[in-house]
Design a protein around this motif. Structure first.
Motif, PDB file in Angstrom:
ATOM      1  N   ASN A 139       0.803  -1.223   0.000  1.00  0.00           N
ATOM      2  CA  ASN A 139       0.000   0.000   0.000  1.00  0.00           C
ATOM      3  C   ASN A 139       0.838   1.276   0.000  1.00  0.00           C
ATOM      4  O   ASN A 139       0.315   2.349  -0.288  1.00  0.00           O
ATOM      5  CB  ASN A 139      -1.018  -0.020   1.143  1.00  0.00           C
ATOM      6  N   TYR A 164      -6.271   5.147  -8.778  1.00  0.00           N
ATOM      7  CA  TYR A 164      -6.801   6.503  -8.574  1.00  0.00           C
ATOM      8  C   TYR A 164      -5.743   7.499  -8.106  1.00  0.00           C
ATOM      9  O   TYR A 164      -5.995   8.691  -8.110  1.00  0.00           O
ATOM     10  CB  TYR A 164      -8.048   6.537  -7.697  1.00  0.00           C
ATOM     11  N   PRO A 206     -16.612   4.727  -1.849  1.00  0.00           N
ATOM     12  CA  PRO A 206     -16.714   5.999  -2.572  1.00  0.00           C
ATOM     13  C   PRO A 206     -15.380   6.757  -2.567  1.00  0.00           C
ATOM     14  O   PRO A 206     -14.517   6.464  -1.726  1.00  0.00           O
ATOM     15  CB  PRO A 206     -17.758   6.779  -1.778  1.00  0.00           C
ATOM     16  N   ILE A 207     -15.228   7.717  -3.477  1.00  0.00           N
ATOM     17  CA  ILE A 207     -14.008   8.545  -3.467  1.00  0.00           C
ATOM     18  C   ILE A 207     -14.369  10.031  -3.351  1.00  0.00           C
ATOM     19  O   ILE A 207     -13.639  10.895  -3.805  1.00  0.00           O
ATOM     20  CB  ILE A 207     -13.101   8.277  -4.697  1.00  0.00           C
ATOM     21  N   ASP A 208     -15.512  10.286  -2.712  1.00  0.00           N
ATOM     22  CA  ASP A 208     -15.971  11.676  -2.573  1.00  0.00           C
ATOM     23  C   ASP A 208     -14.948  12.563  -1.860  1.00  0.00           C
ATOM     24  O   ASP A 208     -14.787  13.736  -2.217  1.00  0.00           O
ATOM     25  CB  ASP A 208     -17.317  11.709  -1.825  1.00  0.00           C
ATOM     26  N   LEU A 209     -14.230  12.023  -0.876  1.00  0.00           N
ATOM     27  CA  LEU A 209     -13.282  12.862  -0.127  1.00  0.00           C
ATOM     28  C   LEU A 209     -12.083  13.246  -0.996  1.00  0.00           C
ATOM     29  O   LEU A 209     -11.561  14.348  -0.889  1.00  0.00           O
ATOM     30  CB  LEU A 209     -12.809  12.133   1.134  1.00  0.00           C
ATOM     31  N   SER A 248      -9.345   9.303   5.606  1.00  0.00           N
ATOM     32  CA  SER A 248      -9.160   8.325   4.531  1.00  0.00           C
ATOM     33  C   SER A 248      -7.700   8.266   4.089  1.00  0.00           C
ATOM     34  O   SER A 248      -7.076   9.297   3.819  1.00  0.00           O
ATOM     35  CB  SER A 248     -10.053   8.723   3.351  1.00  0.00           C
ATOM     36  N   VAL A 249      -7.178   7.050   4.003  1.00  0.00           N
ATOM     37  CA  VAL A 249      -5.801   6.843   3.536  1.00  0.00           C
ATOM     38  C   VAL A 249      -5.672   7.356   2.096  1.00  0.00           C
ATOM     39  O   VAL A 249      -4.787   8.151   1.776  1.00  0.00           O
ATOM     40  CB  VAL A 249      -5.439   5.342   3.591  1.00  0.00           C
ATOM     41  N   GLY A 250      -6.586   6.905   1.247  1.00  0.00           N
ATOM     42  CA  GLY A 250      -6.492   7.250  -0.173  1.00  0.00           C
ATOM     43  C   GLY A 250      -6.639   8.743  -0.400  1.00  0.00           C
ATOM     44  O   GLY A 250      -5.876   9.336  -1.181  1.00  0.00           O
ATOM     45  N   ASP A 286      -7.149  -4.555   7.381  1.00  0.00           N
ATOM     46  CA  ASP A 286      -6.543  -5.535   6.473  1.00  0.00           C
ATOM     47  C   ASP A 286      -6.077  -6.796   7.200  1.00  0.00           C
ATOM     48  O   ASP A 286      -5.793  -7.811   6.565  1.00  0.00           O
ATOM     49  CB  ASP A 286      -5.349  -4.913   5.734  1.00  0.00           C
ATOM     50  N   ILE A 306     -14.353  -0.106   9.451  1.00  0.00           N
ATOM     51  CA  ILE A 306     -13.891   0.630   8.263  1.00  0.00           C
ATOM     52  C   ILE A 306     -14.714   0.244   7.031  1.00  0.00           C
ATOM     53  O   ILE A 306     -15.071   1.095   6.222  1.00  0.00           O
ATOM     54  CB  ILE A 306     -12.383   0.357   7.988  1.00  0.00           C
ATOM     55  N   ARG A 319     -16.723  -6.938   4.759  1.00  0.00           N
ATOM     56  CA  ARG A 319     -15.405  -7.563   4.648  1.00  0.00           C
ATOM     57  C   ARG A 319     -15.375  -8.901   5.384  1.00  0.00           C
ATOM     58  O   ARG A 319     -14.396  -9.242   6.035  1.00  0.00           O
ATOM     59  CB  ARG A 319     -14.322  -6.632   5.184  1.00  0.00           C
ATOM     60  N   ARG A 322      -7.415 -10.118   1.194  1.00  0.00           N
ATOM     61  CA  ARG A 322      -7.151 -10.573   2.570  1.00  0.00           C
ATOM     62  C   ARG A 322      -8.019 -11.784   2.935  1.00  0.00           C
ATOM     63  O   ARG A 322      -7.661 -12.546   3.844  1.00  0.00           O
ATOM     64  CB  ARG A 322      -7.356  -9.439   3.566  1.00  0.00           C
TER      65      ARG A 322
END
Ligand code: EPU
Length: 422
Positions: free
Chosen positions: A25, A100, A127-130, A167-169, A309, A331, A335, A375
């Motif tokens: 990552n 992304y 989502p990727i709104d942030l 958010s990490v991303g 993860d 999170i 999952r 995972r």
């Protein structure tokens, strides 16, 4: 189409040393970030995972080049000198989530980007709104049509950006874009994962001015130009945590080497609570098996909490512990698909929304199961190593996205693992 299976004959106690590779990552952020340089960037100890190949293909689609170097091809050299702003619409872009990061990188480099929506594991809606709110705050206009995102900006200007969730991303993408914006960007409620610090170190060595990575406030003073550099990627705390959980389930004595143990504090204390015998050294831990384990409850959270993860690998271990364990993933909403597969092997797990209730200890037996995501695949590999008989794991491509040389590493520890096509 031929399907590839990983087959494992369980029940062999493992011993020896496993050397952990560099962090997936981190790597998947460092490669896109490297295109901001005006000369080649060398990433040392590149992990041999499929996601790296895909990102390399995207660099080539953009007119850049990449190559492997070093005695064991451990260096990954990205030359972005001739990079052009070509839309990334098909092929690799749709096969992993980290594609992304080219949104932030191409926006910073060319002030314009057109890209297909990223793929990756299904873990519930992602989502990727942030990310997009961050780019807008920096001055970008965004259009989305079907699966395509188009962004452009006359100029990128530093801004104060508060993330509703750390958010990490989004943190990574905004850091990348802001590193070439005019003026200062402040990300508040930023993610604090070690991969964020690694990216900050790479960008700073390229000439960026980033302070505060690893805290919840990151300040990025934009610069005009960035240059190539050499960078050693941090060890993969999730691969490490997976092998630690695996050793706790199946080891006589296994040393997990080349790690930063403090990145795994939350996991290690959870395992100690379960009764796992674990010795912590400077850059390794040693796990000794044979102890009776007791079930624990746990909840995933952002760093330094217990990583989502590692949730799925840990669930397998809880199936081998006495008592009832309750697991909540705060999170992601979905999952737990590995649990249905583990139940086919004899586990007793009930999934309720974003929680699972595990009744242990249940002996496991070999079965035919599917790696529903990366995972989940790891969780099933651990189960297969302790199951009676042979387990056949399908959808191996998920596992190969994140675990380098897994057969070789497990074979060296004494496991019986092989691949077959059918
Ligand atoms: N979220 C939003 N909006 C956004 C971004 C995220 O609502 O714009 C939500 C997500 O839906 C999710 C939560 O925030 O519920 C966490 O998302 P985050 O952005 O932190 O995660 P990510 O960047 O998509 C990375 C890793 C994941 C890891 C998470 C959490 C990469 C490529 N992926 O994902 O890794 O689970 O951080 O630590 O770095 C894996 O390696 O198996 C994996 C899934």
């Amino acid at each position: 189409m031929m399907m590839e299976l990983i087959k494992i004959e369980g029940g062999r106690p493992l011993s020896g040393t496993v050397k952990i590779d560099s962090a997936k990552n981190s790597t998947v952020a460092l490669i896109p970030a490297s295109i901001l340089a005006e000369s080649p960037v060398t990433l040392e100890n590149i992990p041999s995972i499929v996601d790296v190949e895909r990102l390399g293909e995207m660099i080539e689609q953009l007119g850049g080049t990449y190559r492997y170097d070093g005695d064991d091809d451990e260096d990954f050299i990205i030359d972005p000198t001739n990079l052009q702003n070509i839309p990334l619409l098909e092929g690799p872009v749709t096969q992993l989530r980290a594609s992304y990061y080219f949104l932030g990188a191409l926006l910073a480099k060319f002030k314009e980007v057109k890209i297909g929506m990223p793929g990756g594991c299904y873990l519930g809606p992602r989502p990727i709104d942030l990310h997009l709110k961050g780019f807008e705050a920096l001055g970008a206009t965004i259009e989305q049509e079907g699966g395509t995102i188009y962004m452009r900006a006359e100029r990128l200007k530093g801004a104060k950006i508060y993330l509703d969730f750390p958010s990490v991303g989004a943190t990574i993408n905004i850091m990348i874009a802001a590193s070439k914006a005019e003026g200062t960007t402040v990300i508040e409620n930023a993610a604090k994962e070690p991969e964020i610090v690694d990216l900050s170190n790479l960008l700073n060595n390229m000439g960026a001015k980033i302070r505060g990575a690893g805290t919840d406030e990151i300040r990025i003073q934009g610069v005009d130009r960035l240059r190539g550099t050499r960078h050693a990627i941090i060890p993969d705390r999730i691969e490490a945590g997976t092998y630690i959980a695996l050793a706790a389930a199946a080891a006589e004595e296994v040393k997990i080497d080349n790690i930063i143990p403090t990145h795994l504090d939350a996991l290690i204390s959870k395992l100690q609570e379960m009764g796992v015998d674990i010795e912590i050294n400077t850059d390794s831990v040693t796990v000794r098996g044979g102890k009776a384990l007791k079930a624990v409850d746990f909840k995933t959270s952002i760093y330094p909490g217990l990583a989502t993860d590692l949730q799925q690998p840990l669930v397998t271990l809880v199936t081998q512990s006495d008592g009832v364990g309750m697991v909540e993933d705060t999170i992601y909403s979905d999952r737990f698909r590995n649990c249905y597969e583990l139940n086919k092997m004899g586990a007793n797990i009930r999934v309720q929304g974003n929680s699972a209730i595990i009744q242990g200890a249940t002996p496991l037996r070999g079965a035919r199961v599917m790696a529903t995501d990366l995972r989940a695949g790891a969780s099933l590999v651990i189960a297969a190593l302790i199951a009676e008989g042979v387990t056949e794991i399908g959808n191996t491509y998920h596992i190969d996205r994140g675990y380098s040389n897994i057969e070789e590493k497990l074979t060296n520890l004494g496991a019986k693992i092989w691949r077959e096509k059918e």
